[in-house]
Write a protein that holds these residues in place. Structure first.
Motif, PDB file in Angstrom:
ATOM      1  N   THR A  21       0.817  -1.205   0.000  1.00 29.41           N
ATOM      2  CA  THR A  21       0.000   0.000   0.000  1.00 29.41           C
ATOM      3  C   THR A  21       0.855   1.262   0.000  1.00 29.41           C
ATOM      4  O   THR A  21       0.675   2.139  -0.851  1.00 29.41           O
ATOM      5  CB  THR A  21      -0.946  -0.003   1.220  1.00 29.41           C
ATOM      6  OG1 THR A  21      -1.729  -1.191   1.180  1.00 29.41           O
ATOM      7  CG2 THR A  21      -1.857   1.196   1.208  1.00 29.41           C
ATOM      8  N   PHE A  22       1.808   1.382   0.909  1.00 30.78           N
ATOM      9  CA  PHE A  22       2.616   2.593   0.995  1.00 30.78           C
ATOM     10  C   PHE A  22       3.547   2.772  -0.203  1.00 30.78           C
ATOM     11  O   PHE A  22       3.679   3.887  -0.703  1.00 30.78           O
ATOM     12  CB  PHE A  22       3.379   2.640   2.320  1.00 30.78           C
ATOM     13  CG  PHE A  22       2.475   2.867   3.496  1.00 30.78           C
ATOM     14  CD1 PHE A  22       1.763   4.050   3.624  1.00 30.78           C
ATOM     15  CD2 PHE A  22       2.306   1.894   4.452  1.00 30.78           C
ATOM     16  CE1 PHE A  22       0.908   4.258   4.687  1.00 30.78           C
ATOM     17  CE2 PHE A  22       1.453   2.089   5.523  1.00 30.78           C
ATOM     18  CZ  PHE A  22       0.749   3.276   5.639  1.00 30.78           C
ATOM     19  N   PRO A  23       4.199   1.728  -0.702  1.00 29.89           N
ATOM     20  CA  PRO A  23       4.985   1.938  -1.922  1.00 29.89           C
ATOM     21  C   PRO A  23       4.136   2.398  -3.114  1.00 29.89           C
ATOM     22  O   PRO A  23       4.577   3.226  -3.912  1.00 29.89           O
ATOM     23  CB  PRO A  23       5.605   0.564  -2.194  1.00 29.89           C
ATOM     24  CG  PRO A  23       5.674  -0.083  -0.857  1.00 29.89           C
ATOM     25  CD  PRO A  23       4.459   0.400  -0.127  1.00 29.89           C
ATOM     26  N   LEU A  24       2.926   1.877  -3.234  1.00 35.40           N
ATOM     27  CA  LEU A  24       2.047   2.310  -4.327  1.00 35.40           C
ATOM     28  C   LEU A  24       1.629   3.765  -4.159  1.00 35.40           C
ATOM     29  O   LEU A  24       1.571   4.517  -5.136  1.00 35.40           O
ATOM     30  CB  LEU A  24       0.811   1.414  -4.404  1.00 35.40           C
ATOM     31  CG  LEU A  24       1.034   0.037  -5.021  1.00 35.40           C
ATOM     32  CD1 LEU A  24      -0.166  -0.862  -4.770  1.00 35.40           C
ATOM     33  CD2 LEU A  24       1.302   0.157  -6.507  1.00 35.40           C
ATOM     34  N   ILE A  25       1.340   4.155  -2.928  1.00 33.66           N
ATOM     35  CA  ILE A  25       0.975   5.558  -2.673  1.00 33.66           C
ATOM     36  C   ILE A  25       2.151   6.478  -2.992  1.00 33.66           C
ATOM     37  O   ILE A  25       1.982   7.553  -3.572  1.00 33.66           O
ATOM     38  CB  ILE A  25       0.525   5.742  -1.207  1.00 33.66           C
ATOM     39  CG1 ILE A  25      -0.823   5.061  -0.978  1.00 33.66           C
ATOM     40  CG2 ILE A  25       0.425   7.219  -0.843  1.00 33.66           C
ATOM     41  CD1 ILE A  25      -1.243   4.989   0.478  1.00 33.66           C
ATOM     42  N   ALA A  26       3.355   6.045  -2.630  1.00 36.47           N
ATOM     43  CA  ALA A  26       4.539   6.881  -2.849  1.00 36.47           C
ATOM     44  C   ALA A  26       4.897   7.009  -4.326  1.00 36.47           C
ATOM     45  O   ALA A  26       5.374   8.053  -4.765  1.00 36.47           O
ATOM     46  CB  ALA A  26       5.727   6.304  -2.083  1.00 36.47           C
ATOM     47  N   ARG A  27       4.654   5.970  -5.114  1.00 34.60           N
ATOM     48  CA  ARG A  27       5.123   5.972  -6.502  1.00 34.60           C
ATOM     49  C   ARG A  27       4.063   6.418  -7.500  1.00 34.60           C
ATOM     50  O   ARG A  27       4.393   7.032  -8.510  1.00 34.60           O
ATOM     51  CB  ARG A  27       5.619   4.580  -6.875  1.00 34.60           C
ATOM     52  CG  ARG A  27       6.327   4.564  -8.202  1.00 34.60           C
ATOM     53  CD  ARG A  27       7.262   3.396  -8.267  1.00 34.60           C
ATOM     54  NE  ARG A  27       7.938   3.309  -9.524  1.00 34.60           N
ATOM     55  CZ  ARG A  27       9.223   3.480  -9.700  1.00 34.60           C
ATOM     56  NH1 ARG A  27       9.982   3.774  -8.666  1.00 34.60           N
ATOM     57  NH2 ARG A  27       9.765   3.347 -10.875  1.00 34.60           N
ATOM     58  N   TYR A  28       2.787   6.127  -7.243  1.00 36.32           N
ATOM     59  CA  TYR A  28       1.738   6.392  -8.219  1.00 36.32           C
ATOM     60  C   TYR A  28       0.629   7.238  -7.617  1.00 36.32           C
ATOM     61  O   TYR A  28       0.394   7.214  -6.416  1.00 36.32           O
ATOM     62  CB  TYR A  28       1.135   5.076  -8.739  1.00 36.32           C
ATOM     63  CG  TYR A  28       2.151   4.157  -9.346  1.00 36.32           C
ATOM     64  CD1 TYR A  28       2.741   4.439 -10.569  1.00 36.32           C
ATOM     65  CD2 TYR A  28       2.545   2.993  -8.684  1.00 36.32           C
ATOM     66  CE1 TYR A  28       3.675   3.589 -11.127  1.00 36.32           C
ATOM     67  CE2 TYR A  28       3.486   2.138  -9.239  1.00 36.32           C
ATOM     68  CZ  TYR A  28       4.040   2.447 -10.462  1.00 36.32           C
ATOM     69  OH  TYR A  28       4.975   1.615 -10.998  1.00 36.32           O
ATOM     70  N   ASN A  29      -0.075   7.943  -8.482  1.00 34.71           N
ATOM     71  CA  ASN A  29      -1.230   8.732  -8.070  1.00 34.71           C
ATOM     72  C   ASN A  29      -2.480   7.934  -8.436  1.00 34.71           C
ATOM     73  O   ASN A  29      -2.846   7.867  -9.601  1.00 34.71           O
ATOM     74  CB  ASN A  29      -1.213  10.094  -8.778  1.00 34.71           C
ATOM     75  CG  ASN A  29      -2.280  11.012  -8.263  1.00 34.71           C
ATOM     76  OD1 ASN A  29      -2.880  10.767  -7.229  1.00 34.71           O
ATOM     77  ND2 ASN A  29      -2.531  12.083  -8.997  1.00 34.71           N
ATOM     78  N   ASN A  30      -3.104   7.325  -7.452  1.00 30.54           N
ATOM     79  CA  ASN A  30      -4.236   6.443  -7.674  1.00 30.54           C
ATOM     80  C   ASN A  30      -5.346   6.750  -6.692  1.00 30.54           C
ATOM     81  O   ASN A  30      -5.133   7.393  -5.660  1.00 30.54           O
ATOM     82  CB  ASN A  30      -3.820   4.979  -7.465  1.00 30.54           C
ATOM     83  CG  ASN A  30      -3.648   4.244  -8.753  1.00 30.54           C
ATOM     84  OD1 ASN A  30      -4.272   4.558  -9.752  1.00 30.54           O
ATOM     85  ND2 ASN A  30      -2.781   3.247  -8.731  1.00 30.54           N
TER      86      ASN A  30
END
Length: 125
Positions: A23-32
């Motif tokens: 969850t946190f890596p996705l939040i940090a890398r992508y705008n979703n």
């Protein structure tokens, strides 16, 4: 009956941890959106199952070291969270690079196919 409830709770907890890891890596890398973050996190958990298992086992290993005794708690409180995050970020970054490369390859192939189709239709006219 109690065993089934404990096994169910363990499986639900394990699935929650597997989804939560990304969850946190996705939040940090992508705008979703919130929904897409959890959907992508679940997809990554199952697509990269072995890497997910490695991360979960690594977290469990660091937890055991962290709780071994008072001194590992004190020293581990300084080093273990940072070390775990560093190792996890290296693993997750390779996953992101693979996914982005695959997406670019698919996009390039689709564009080449569309160009070829448009060339064929213009030649036939």
């Amino acid at each position: 009956d109690s065993f089934i409830m404990k096994a169910g709770a363990f499986i639900c907890s394990l699935l929650f941890i597997m989804f939560y890891i990304y969850t946190f890596p996705l939040i940090a890398r992508y705008n979703n959106s919130f929904k897409n973050i959890f959907k992508n996190s679940a997809g990554m958990s199952f697509t990269y199952m072995w890497k997910t298992i490695i991360i979960v086992l690594l977290a469990a290993f660091f937890y055991v070291i962290f709780c071994w005794n008072f001194w590992t708690l004190v020293v581990g409180g300084v080093f273990i969270p940072g070390l775990f995050m560093y190792i996890m970020s290296r693993i997750v970054k390779t996953m992101f690079v693979q996914m982005e490369y695959h997406a670019e390859t698919v996009k390039a192939e689709a564009e080449a196919a569309a160009e070829e189709i448009s060339k064929e239709t213009s030649d036939s006219e």
